[in-house]
Design a protein around this motif. Structure first.
Motif: not given
Length: 305
Positions: A87-90, A96-97, A104-108, A273-277
């Motif tokens: 998932i991280d690779e994709k 485009g991440f 930053e998103l994970a730490g927040l 957390g990690g509201r970016f999927v």
């Protein structure tokens, strides 16, 4: 307004640290096997049931409870380590991440979930960071916790020379957040801190725990202060849990993106957390994720006292 909830079978009170917020909530428990809860408040309240033996009191008007949401763990998808890496690779490839954006998103997310757990009473937070991305999440979280009004101290014993990580350290220095190279003793942690954030190892960790982290984890296992682990409790096998009991046993787990397989063995306060999927990732990997409430960066999956 006075509300009374008495003798609710099969449920336990998991009031998300309402007792710590005396200015907003007055909570009295009765003695004995059953429990009467009296909650006096000017805020609208709801009881949100969770499968099993927990329930949550939530208030739509209370900022501290913004992330409160019931979600059945049985309905979630749990990721193997290999799938989490894919998932991280994709995310950092066709979608485009960048690594610093995801960090930053994970730490927040880690900071907001930690803040909900700590409320106002647990102010002094020791953030222990490893050399990889999990440690980077911890560095970001420490910065946000400072801006949230907490008193973070970072332990970063094996610093990474990459510019991204050095920049995070520089940002902490600009806020006068101490960055230690050695972990304080167990006695010093008990005396000087209220909570420890474990950002040592993430889902990519495998093999034996090497120096200096073997001693660090050994010290953290001696303390009584609550530990908040980021994504995976350090020392746990990502797929199988705390094999041999060598890892930490945190009070809180903050999973990122989606819970890892080892989280099935975790019984404490569990946040996601990690509201970016993006939908493309969710659909391709069959991720069943909860709905995040409002603008919150985290959601509570399970709370058990």
């Amino acid at each position: 307004m006075m509300l009374r909830f008495k003798d609710i079978p099969g449920l336990r009170f998991a009031g998300l640290r309402c007792a710590r917020q005396r200015s907003q909530h007055a909570v009295t428990r009765s003695k004995g096997p059953r429990m009467n809860v009296y909650l006096t408040t000017l805020l609208p309240l709801a009881i949100v049931p969770i499968r099993g033996d927990s329930f949550l009191f939530s208030s739509s008007c209370a900022d501290r409870l913004q992330g409160t949401m019931a979600c059945s763990l049985q309905d979630l998808a749990f990721l193997e380590a290999s799938k989490a890496a894919e998932i991280d690779e994709k995310l950092m490839g066709p979608l485009g991440f960048s690594i610093d954006q995801l960090m930053e998103l994970a730490g927040l997310s880690v900071a907001t979930a930690t803040s909900e757990y700590c409320a106002q009473n647990l102010q002094r937070i020791l953030v222990v960071c490893g050399p990889g991305n999990n440690g980077g999440d911890g560095l970001v979280a420490a910065r946000h916790l400072y801006h949230f009004g907490y008193k973070p101290v970072v332990c970063y014993p094996k610093q990474t020379a990459k510019p991204l990580y050095q920049g995070l350290v520089t940002q902490l220095a600009s806020l006068d957040v101490p960055v230690l190279q050695e972990l304080p003793s167990a006695e010093a942690i008990e005396r000087d801190f209220d909570v420890v954030v474990d950002a040592i190892f993430g889902f990519s960790f495998k093999g034996e725990i090497r120096a200096p982290f073997a001693d660090i984890i050994s010290t953290l296992k001696k303390i009584s202060k609550p530990i908040v682990s980021v994504d995976v409790p350090s020392g746990w096998d990502v797929n199988e849990g705390n094999k041999g009991g060598v890892g930490l046993e945190p009070a809180v787990l903050i999973s990122l993106t989606a819970p890892k397989l080892c989280a099935k063995h975790f019984k404490g306060h569990h946040f996601l957390g990690g509201r970016f999927v993006p939908p493309a990732i969710r659909d391709e990997f069959g991720l069943k994720l909860p709905t995040y409430p409002g603008s919150s960066m985290h959601v509570l999956l399970h709370s058990k006292l």
